[in-house]
Scaffold this active site. Structure first.
Site, PDB file in Angstrom:
ATOM      1  N   PRO A 179     -27.177 -48.037 -45.928  1.00 31.62           N
ATOM      2  CA  PRO A 179     -26.708 -49.197 -45.148  1.00 31.62           C
ATOM      3  C   PRO A 179     -25.391 -49.726 -45.670  1.00 31.62           C
ATOM      4  O   PRO A 179     -25.075 -49.585 -46.850  1.00 31.62           O
ATOM      5  CB  PRO A 179     -27.832 -50.230 -45.350  1.00 31.62           C
ATOM      6  CG  PRO A 179     -28.438 -49.875 -46.668  1.00 31.62           C
ATOM      7  CD  PRO A 179     -28.350 -48.365 -46.762  1.00 31.62           C
ATOM      8  N   ASP A 180     -24.608 -50.319 -44.751  1.00 33.17           N
ATOM      9  CA  ASP A 180     -23.408 -51.008 -45.202  1.00 33.17           C
ATOM     10  C   ASP A 180     -23.802 -52.424 -45.623  1.00 33.17           C
ATOM     11  O   ASP A 180     -24.982 -52.763 -45.697  1.00 33.17           O
ATOM     12  CB  ASP A 180     -22.323 -50.989 -44.130  1.00 33.17           C
ATOM     13  CG  ASP A 180     -22.696 -51.765 -42.874  1.00 33.17           C
ATOM     14  OD1 ASP A 180     -23.694 -52.506 -42.903  1.00 33.17           O
ATOM     15  OD2 ASP A 180     -21.986 -51.630 -41.865  1.00 33.17           O
ATOM     16  N   PHE A 181     -22.822 -53.263 -45.912  1.00 36.20           N
ATOM     17  CA  PHE A 181     -23.130 -54.599 -46.392  1.00 36.20           C
ATOM     18  C   PHE A 181     -23.200 -55.636 -45.285  1.00 36.20           C
ATOM     19  O   PHE A 181     -24.092 -56.473 -45.290  1.00 36.20           O
ATOM     20  CB  PHE A 181     -22.079 -55.050 -47.428  1.00 36.20           C
ATOM     21  CG  PHE A 181     -22.348 -54.512 -48.792  1.00 36.20           C
ATOM     22  CD1 PHE A 181     -23.104 -55.218 -49.705  1.00 36.20           C
ATOM     23  CD2 PHE A 181     -21.869 -53.268 -49.168  1.00 36.20           C
ATOM     24  CE1 PHE A 181     -23.373 -54.705 -50.959  1.00 36.20           C
ATOM     25  CE2 PHE A 181     -22.130 -52.749 -50.418  1.00 36.20           C
ATOM     26  CZ  PHE A 181     -22.885 -53.473 -51.322  1.00 36.20           C
ATOM     27  N   ARG A 182     -22.273 -55.602 -44.345  1.00 36.65           N
ATOM     28  CA  ARG A 182     -22.075 -56.759 -43.483  1.00 36.65           C
ATOM     29  C   ARG A 182     -22.518 -56.608 -42.036  1.00 36.65           C
ATOM     30  O   ARG A 182     -22.419 -57.558 -41.273  1.00 36.65           O
ATOM     31  CB  ARG A 182     -20.590 -57.160 -43.527  1.00 36.65           C
ATOM     32  CG  ARG A 182     -20.158 -57.626 -44.893  1.00 36.65           C
ATOM     33  CD  ARG A 182     -18.670 -57.984 -44.936  1.00 36.65           C
ATOM     34  NE  ARG A 182     -18.296 -58.492 -46.250  1.00 36.65           N
ATOM     35  CZ  ARG A 182     -17.961 -57.741 -47.278  1.00 36.65           C
ATOM     36  NH1 ARG A 182     -17.960 -56.432 -47.142  1.00 36.65           N
ATOM     37  NH2 ARG A 182     -17.651 -58.261 -48.435  1.00 36.65           N
ATOM     38  N   ASN A 221     -17.030 -47.103 -52.535  1.00 37.18           N
ATOM     39  CA  ASN A 221     -18.459 -46.804 -52.572  1.00 37.18           C
ATOM     40  C   ASN A 221     -18.953 -46.481 -53.980  1.00 37.18           C
ATOM     41  O   ASN A 221     -18.200 -46.003 -54.823  1.00 37.18           O
ATOM     42  CB  ASN A 221     -18.765 -45.638 -51.635  1.00 37.18           C
ATOM     43  CG  ASN A 221     -18.390 -45.948 -50.209  1.00 37.18           C
ATOM     44  OD1 ASN A 221     -18.260 -47.110 -49.832  1.00 37.18           O
ATOM     45  ND2 ASN A 221     -18.200 -44.922 -49.400  1.00 37.18           N
ATOM     46  N   ASP A 231     -22.006 -44.712 -54.190  1.00 40.96           N
ATOM     47  CA  ASP A 231     -23.107 -43.772 -53.942  1.00 40.96           C
ATOM     48  C   ASP A 231     -22.859 -42.379 -54.524  1.00 40.96           C
ATOM     49  O   ASP A 231     -23.739 -41.524 -54.469  1.00 40.96           O
ATOM     50  CB  ASP A 231     -23.391 -43.662 -52.436  1.00 40.96           C
ATOM     51  CG  ASP A 231     -22.148 -43.347 -51.609  1.00 40.96           C
ATOM     52  OD1 ASP A 231     -21.300 -42.554 -52.073  1.00 40.96           O
ATOM     53  OD2 ASP A 231     -22.024 -43.902 -50.494  1.00 40.96           O
ATOM     54  N   HIS A 260     -14.649 -49.541 -57.078  1.00 41.01           N
ATOM     55  CA  HIS A 260     -15.723 -50.490 -57.385  1.00 41.01           C
ATOM     56  C   HIS A 260     -16.751 -49.888 -58.336  1.00 41.01           C
ATOM     57  O   HIS A 260     -17.894 -50.334 -58.402  1.00 41.01           O
ATOM     58  CB  HIS A 260     -16.379 -50.980 -56.092  1.00 41.01           C
ATOM     59  CG  HIS A 260     -15.462 -51.828 -55.263  1.00 41.01           C
ATOM     60  ND1 HIS A 260     -15.745 -52.198 -53.970  1.00 41.01           N
ATOM     61  CD2 HIS A 260     -14.255 -52.376 -55.560  1.00 41.01           C
ATOM     62  CE1 HIS A 260     -14.749 -52.944 -53.505  1.00 41.01           C
ATOM     63  NE2 HIS A 260     -13.843 -53.048 -54.447  1.00 41.01           N
TER      64      HIS A 260
END
Length: 377
Positions: free
Chosen positions: A90-93, A164, A166, A183
């Site tokens: 999933p993304d964040f927003r 990302n 991941d 990040h």
């Protein structure tokens, strides 16, 4: 499409703080960037100078023609969570489906607290519970990830800047020198104590997370945290040093799967030269110029629609579909599809091998990433 499996960084107005230890080359790059900034400022606000138009047309076809011309040799990719959503991350927003909309079970004071360093030090359990759900190795790279690998194989990729965490860029075959994990990453972990800072491997952290243990340092008993950037932490040193060398030399910037809302990552679009084409592949337009910043001469935001648009292209689609469309125009589509098929089969084979040995079936994909020493990351 919103920012994705990236850890959002606390917003900062500029690319500072930057390291003070720089070579003479960095000083030359800085002077070049200052001159470019002044040229942009005068051109934009005083009408002095005419931007070089590199693309024959502001379409995906125009970008493909430019790449095929042989003039494009240093492509920089900027990517966010949107390149991983088709892998199941999933993304964040995104409303309803984004990560921040589905954290109620962790009883957080506010959704972002799960990535707040001060909250983590007092209450690490919610983060590690979430980490079990999203841990690297449970997902396969997407078409978009393998498109960047194809750019690398063809000698066109200068660097991928990823928000990302991941590690799917690594699983797809990008190596430490190809990649700036802006990040941070799960690839390594460190003790949070400033007096210790003992490093731990991906395998060590995985074992702790899946055994429901809160990871603690074997040397001092402090918490151990993956090397991802939380709110309240600085971006990796290599991010700042690489930006100075990569972006002035970039001759095509490809931005995929990010809303360009998180600083300082979002401001990177302004670090390329004034003539450098910029392609956005996303579910919606992002990074467009702020009127006030434009008057002041800052920002360098994207301009897709105005009469003055001359280099920015927005291809509105999923990242996978956009990469397939571009690959088709370049004559690479069959090669890209074969690469995805072969690599996914290889990962499935590794998973089956691990399962037959009694290991968790979905935990082996991370091991497909090339193993590199810390100094290469």
């Amino acid at each position: 499409m919103s920012d994705a499996s990236e850890i959002p960084k606390k917003e900062e107005g500029a690319l500072a703080p930057e390291p003070e230890e720089e070579s003479d080359d960095c000083g030359e790059d800085e002077a070049t960037e200052d001159m470019e900034f002044l040229r942009n400022l005068f051109s934009r606000n005083l009408g002095i100078g005419t931007p070089d138009k590199v693309l024959d047309e502001l379409t995906l076809e125009g970008v493909a023609q430019y790449i095929k011309s042989g003039k494009c040799k240093n492509i920089v990719c900027m990517v966010g969570a949107g390149i991983s959503t088709s892998a199941g991350i999933p993304d964040f927003r995104s409303p309803g489906t984004g990560l921040y909309a589905n954290l109620q079970k962790y009883n957080l004071p506010y959704p972002e607290a799960i990535f707040q360093i001060d909250y983590f030090k007092k209450h690490p359990e919610p983060f590690f519970a979430l980490a079990r759900e999203l841990y690297p190795g449970q997902f396969k790279p997407t078409v978009c990830h393998y498109f960047m690998k194809l750019l690398k194989d063809k000698g066109l990729l200068r660097r991928c800047y990823s928000q990302n965490i991941d590690t799917l860029e690594r699983v797809a075959g990008l190596e430490g020198d190809d990649l700036i994990e802006a990040h941070g990453t799960f690839y390594t972990s460190h003790c949070v104590s400033f007096c210790c800072r003992k490093e731990y491997s991906l395998g060590w952290m995985k074992e702790k997370i899946f055994s429901d243990d809160v990871p603690r340092c074997e040397k001092c008993s402090s918490l151990v945290k993956p090397d991802i950037v939380f709110f309240g932490e600085n971006l990796p040193l290599r991010f700042f040093t690489s930006v100075k060398s990569d972006f002035p030399r970039c001759d095509l910037l490809i931005i995929m799967g990010t809303s360009l809302q998180v600083q300082p990552f979002a401001s990177l679009v302004s670090r390329v030269s004034k003539s450098c084409p910029r392609l956005l592949i996303n579910m919606e337009k992002a990074g467009q110029a702020n009127a006030l910043f434009g008057i002041l001469g800052f920002g360098g935001g994207m301009d897709f629609d105005s009469d003055k648009a001359y280099r920015d292209v927005a291809h509105i689609s999923t990242c996978d579909d956009g990469c397939l469309a571009l690959a088709d125009l370049l004559g690479w589509k069959a090669e890209l599809e074969d690469l995805v098929k072969q690599e996914h089969a290889r990962i499935d084979s590794q998973d089956q091998s691990s399962e037959s040995k009694g290991a968790p079936a979905k935990a082996s994909s991370a091991s497909a990433a090339p193993q590199h020493k810390r100094g290469q990351e």
